[in-house]
Structures are given as C-alpha cells and as structure tokens.
Design an enzyme around this catalytic site. Structure first.
Site, PDB file in Angstrom:
ATOM      1  N   LEU A 113       0.820  -1.207   0.000  1.00 62.68           N
ATOM      2  CA  LEU A 113       0.000   0.000   0.000  1.00 62.68           C
ATOM      3  C   LEU A 113       0.857   1.262   0.000  1.00 62.68           C
ATOM      4  O   LEU A 113       0.734   2.098  -0.874  1.00 62.68           O
ATOM      5  CB  LEU A 113      -0.937  -0.002   1.205  1.00 62.68           C
ATOM      6  N   SER A 145      -0.588   6.555   5.028  1.00 61.87           N
ATOM      7  CA  SER A 145      -1.927   6.368   5.589  1.00 61.87           C
ATOM      8  C   SER A 145      -3.001   7.014   4.727  1.00 61.87           C
ATOM      9  O   SER A 145      -4.161   6.610   4.763  1.00 61.87           O
ATOM     10  CB  SER A 145      -1.977   6.961   6.996  1.00 61.87           C
ATOM     11  N   GLY A 185      17.947   2.920  35.234  1.00 60.57           N
ATOM     12  CA  GLY A 185      19.241   3.568  35.167  1.00 60.57           C
ATOM     13  C   GLY A 185      20.164   2.990  34.111  1.00 60.57           C
ATOM     14  O   GLY A 185      19.736   2.614  33.019  1.00 60.57           O
ATOM     15  N   GLY A 186      21.439   2.918  34.450  1.00 57.34           N
ATOM     16  CA  GLY A 186      22.442   2.431  33.513  1.00 57.34           C
ATOM     17  C   GLY A 186      22.183   1.017  33.036  1.00 57.34           C
ATOM     18  O   GLY A 186      22.461   0.677  31.882  1.00 57.34           O
ATOM     19  N   GLU A 196       1.234   2.433  10.227  1.00 58.31           N
ATOM     20  CA  GLU A 196      -0.219   2.484   9.990  1.00 58.31           C
ATOM     21  C   GLU A 196      -0.808   3.825  10.408  1.00 58.31           C
ATOM     22  O   GLU A 196      -1.897   3.905  10.976  1.00 58.31           O
ATOM     23  CB  GLU A 196      -0.955   1.338  10.715  1.00 58.31           C
ATOM     24  N   GLY A 197      -0.089   4.878  10.130  1.00 63.86           N
ATOM     25  CA  GLY A 197      -0.540   6.223  10.451  1.00 63.86           C
ATOM     26  C   GLY A 197       0.148   6.756  11.685  1.00 63.86           C
ATOM     27  O   GLY A 197       0.023   6.183  12.768  1.00 63.86           O
TER      28      GLY A 197
END
Length: 410
Positions: free
Chosen positions: A138, A145, A351-352, A375-376
């Site tokens: 599409l 979209s 955190g890390g 899809e948009g």
C-alpha cells in the site's frame, strides 16, 4: 519460596472473562509460547534484521497465524477482542512475534474479504498454515496512511490488469509469495483497485532489505512495478473496492498496533518493578522511594485505562459499529504514545542497567517508536480524530447550559 515458584502478574486478567472458553485456551497457549520459547529467544531474534523464520513457523504450527483466517480455510476466524489479547501477550516479550501475527492479518485481510472463491481455495489454506506468505503493498514514497494519495496506476487491458508504480516500507517484501497491490484506475483516478500479484510476475522488482532502528525480525523493502500484468481474476472485490479493502485492513492493523504497544508497556513495567525490588538506594529498595512509586502509579493507571480503550475499539470492530475506524485511531494514538512514554520511564527507573544491550529495555525502547509511526503516525490520527469531532459537533444536540443563539454573541 523461590521467585520461579511465584505466580500471578502485575496486570490483571479482567478482560479474559469476556472471552469464550475456546478463546481463553488460545490465549493460554500463546502465554505458554511466550514464556517457554518466544521470550527467552527474543534477544537473539533482535540481533539481526532478517525474517524470523523459526518464530513464524512456530506461530503457524501452533495455530496463532491461523487466528486471522476463516474456519473453512483451516483458521479460527478470531474476533478482534481475542486478537488484541494475543498481540498484547506477544508484544510483552517480542516485537517480532507480535508483528508477525498482526502482519499476517494485514497482508491477508483483503484476500479473505475480497478474493474470489477460487482464489480463496487456492491461497488461504497455505497462508493459514504458513506454507506461503503475502505482503500488503500500500505505502508509497509519497503516500502512506492517506490512501487517496496513491500514485500507482492500474489499467485494464482485456482480461488482465497492468500495474505501474512504486511501493515503500513493505513488510515481508523479500519473503512474500503474493502481493496485495492497491492503486488508482487509469480511467478514473477516484476508483481504487486491489489486485493480487505473484512474486515472479514479469516487470516486478523487489528491492533489498533496508536497515531500521528496531523491530528486527520483520525486515522491510521497496517494490517497483513496470507494466506488471496480473489476470483480472486476481482482482480483490470489484473495481472501486480497493479503498474500502485497504481501510478495513488498516483499521484492524491500528488496533493491533495499539495492543502491541500496550503489551510492550506492560512488559517494560514488569521488568522495571522487578529491578525496583532488587536495587538498593540510600538504605532501602528503589521501590520504597516515593518518587519511584509515583512514576509507577502513573504508568500502571494509564496502561489500564488504555487497555479499556483498546478493548472498546475491538468490540466496536467486531460489532461492525460505524465508529470503529475512529475508535481504532483513538486507541492507536493513545496506546502507542503511552507505550513510548512508559518504556522511556521504565528505562529511566532502571538507570544504567536499562541502557545496556543485554537488558531487554534497550530493545523495548528501540521498538516502541515504530508503533507511533506505522499504519498512520500519531499526528495523522490526531488530525483524523479532530476532524471527525468537528464534523459531528455541527449536528449534535445543543448543550443544555448554552443559549440557542450564536455563541459569538455571548
């Protein structure tokens, strides 16, 4: 009691009670697969962006792919209220697994809804069992979209159609055997046609896979059609049905994106709370600090609210409610934006450790972004929702606190 012996989850199963016993059994099986296979293998799948064949074959063998197909073709013809539970479970551990399931629906929905009986008999059983694949062609370089912006031209010549155009961002482009192609009729630009094109069609070119930030395991590529011929018998629906077939597939896909984003958000919170119980900070666990608790409170509350909205969108689709499309847009907008925020906050809490590649939140963080785009984009859905609200407001009952004259005269 060891941790492995503990039971229960942070997020409840309140929506499962609305499913039939057969549907609940399907969800239970997906949970088993996620726990025993898909979750433990998710990091390995994400190492390289090639199609996750083992995952696909497992989901096909276990009948999860088949939930998108009619019973007469070997599937289970699952309602959307069941599919969102499946996708949520898969998204909780592995984006590729969830995308493979939603992608099977997106790529095959137009075939299920619009193919001739002969084509259905020929293709649907194999698609259902995972023996062959289809792709939904599409999106284009200048249209996504907005289906009405498509530039691909389809013209009829006797008993065949000839296709000219380009498609972009096509999932399964390099693995599909059949392609659902949507374009404009040459004789009438307002007439959209959907046709099936086999992989080996003359003049049809499939581009190389394109690297992307996340969602490894479901690569994308571009397609090019140069005077590609396909029989009129391969048309899906009637001439002019292409737009509605595409919209139906997109509505289902948007609900799927919402469920996937929520599943990932749920998984991120589960991972963060496990870390919060283990991590000691200033003499007590991270989870005992009010600041962390407040972050957690917002996440779990908003996730549960979003689950209710996605459930409502699925119910509206299953009931053929005319508002299903708008509610799909609302569900996708809210759930995917929330999913990005929750994963970001969960990573912040860890955190890390959360930033390391051997910890799942790093993968969750990279994967979350595409749900806001595919899809948009969120911005597209804001426009769609806002435009619909303005349109409906013109004809609504007057609010009882307002006068009946023009409001500019207040």
């Amino acid at each position: 009691m060891t941790r492995s012996a503990k039971a229960g989850r942070l997020f409840g199963d309140h929506f499962l009670s609305r499913l039939a016993a057969e549907e609940q059994a399907i969800v239970a099986n997906v949970r088993r697969l996620a726990k025993e296979v898909l979750g433990p293998n998710a990091a390995a799948v994400a190492q390289q962006d090639v199609f996750a064949w083992e995952t696909f074959r497992l989901l096909a063998k276990e009948g999860v792919i088949g939930t998108a197909f009619p019973r007469e073709s070997g599937g289970t013809d699952a309602r959307q209220v069941l599919r969102i539970r499946i996708v949520e479970e898969l998204g909780r551990v592995c984006s590729a697994s969830a995308s493979i399931v939603t992608g099977a629906d997106l790529s095959c929905r137009a075939i299920v809804a619009g193919a001739s009986d002969e084509l259905k008999t020929e293709l649907l059983p194999g698609l259902c069992r995972g023996e062959i694949q289809a792709a939904f062609a599409l999106s284009e370089p200048g249209a996504g979209s907005d289906v009405r912006g498509l530039a691909t031209v389809i013209r009829r010549e006797g008993d065949r159609y000839l296709i000219d155009g380009e498609k972009k961002f096509i999932t399964r482009g390099t693995t599909a055997d059949w392609f659902v192609v949507v374009g404009r009729a040459e004789h009438d630009p307002d007439c959209f046609i959907a046709v099936l094109v086999p992989r080996n069609a003359s003049g049809f070119m499939i581009g190389p896979e394109v690297g992307k930030l996340g969602w490894a395991g479901v690569p994308i590529s571009s397609l090019e059609f140069r005077n590609v011929a396909t029989p009129v018998a391969n048309r899906l629906g009637q001439e002019g049905d292409g737009f509605n077939l595409a919209q139906d597939a997109l509505v289902r896909a948007r609900i799927g994106h919402a469920a996937m984003a929520l599943g990932r958000a749920i998984g991120a919170v589960e991972i963060a709370t496990a870390y919060m119980a283990d991590r000691k900070l200033f003499g007590k666990s991270l989870g005992e600090h009010q600041g962390a608790q407040w972050m957690l409170a917002e996440m779990v509350t908003r996730i549960e609210a979003s689950r209710a909205l996605v459930q409502l969108a699925a119910e509206k689709y299953d009931g053929a409610d005319p508002d299903a499309g708008i509610f799909a847009s609302m569900a996708k907008l809210q759930a995917t934006d929330l999913g990005m925020k929750v994963v970001t906050d969960a990573l912040q809490l860890t955190g890390g450790r959360g930033y390391l590649q051997d910890f799942p939140l790093e993968r969750f963080f990279r994967d979350a972004k595409l749900n806001q785009i595919g899809e948009g984009s969120s911005e597209v859905h804001k426009t769609v929702i806002g435009r619909d609200a303005v349109r409906r407001a013109r004809d609504l009952e007057r609010h009882p606190c307002l006068k009946f004259e023009s409001l500019v005269d207040y």
